[in-house]
Scaffold this active site. Structure first.
Site, mmCIF file in Angstrom:
data_model
loop_
_atom_site.group_PDB
_atom_site.id
_atom_site.type_symbol
_atom_site.label_atom_id
_atom_site.label_comp_id
_atom_site.label_asym_id
_atom_site.label_seq_id
_atom_site.Cartn_x
_atom_site.Cartn_y
_atom_site.Cartn_z
ATOM 1 N N HIS A 143 20.268 45.589 -57.852
ATOM 2 C CA HIS A 143 19.672 44.714 -56.843
ATOM 3 C C HIS A 143 18.228 45.086 -56.561
ATOM 4 C CE1 HIS A 143 19.802 47.658 -53.548
ATOM 5 N NE2 HIS A 143 21.006 48.007 -53.995
ATOM 6 N N CYS A 183 24.563 51.957 -55.612
ATOM 7 C CA CYS A 183 23.978 50.836 -56.327
ATOM 8 C C CYS A 183 22.677 51.250 -57.010
ATOM 9 C CB CYS A 183 23.713 49.672 -55.377
ATOM 10 S SG CYS A 183 25.230 48.899 -54.766
#
Length: 187
Positions: free
Chosen positions: A138, A154
């Site tokens: 992301h 992440c």
């Protein structure tokens, strides 16, 4: 130019303050030394790079921020799907560790899209054996985090880089997250 402001996005993406990012982590095309076939994403968590292998023997290399100790993941999986300006819903385990995230929990509908949303401009959702790993590739507007181990697992890229990657990677793209070579051996 590749890190200029992006005023035509759904939400204005400011220019990257490149003085806060080591030039080694700027996006660039490099020889593919991953031993993975074209069309594969390779995450080198130790080096803090994400590679997208290409048919001509090269790879697009992006600087990344990775999971801090205890929050990393490795293995082979796929990009199941991807979203522009996604809503963010922290997993219940994260809300349990950080109760201040309760307003954004799954039960409360998550955090609306925007630059302050932790997923930022784009998210690629990683699934393994048909199941959501809860890990994402992301965007971020936090330039200082690139090249560091700071996230809850992440993989984060500068917004300009994740937009570039999003446009290159189709749903179903294989991803290989290399295990840390510096992790302590189990006793």
């Amino acid at each position: 130019m590749m890190y200029d402001a992006m005023p035509n996005e759904q939400f204005f993406v400011p220019a990257v303050d490149v003085s806060k990012v080591d030039p080694a982590f700027w996006r660039r095309e490099v020889p593919n030394t991953t031993n993975e076939p074209a069309g594969t994403l390779v995450v080198d968590t130790d080096a803090k790079y994400l590679f997208f292998t290409q048919a001509d023997g090269s790879a697009m290399r992006y600087g990344i921020g990775v999971g801090r100790e205890g929050f990393s993941w490795s293995g082979r999986a796929r990009v199941q799907y991807k979203r522009k300006w996604p809503k963010w819903t922290p997993p219940d385990e994260m809300v349990a560790r950080q109760p201040e995230l309760e307003p954004y929990s799954i039960a409360n509908g998550g955090m609306p899209p925007g630059l302050e949303n932790p997923l930022s401009a784009r998210a690629l959702y990683i699934f393994q054996d048909g199941k959501d790993t809860l890990y994402r590739l992301h965007g971020t507007h936090q330039e200082w985090s690139i090249g560091k181990a700071v996230s809850s697992g992440c993989i984060r890229l500068l917004n300009q880089d994740v937009i570039d990657l999003y446009d290159r990677v189709p749903d179903g793209t294989p991803i290989v997250v290399l295990p840390s070579r510096t992790a302590p051996l189990a006793v």
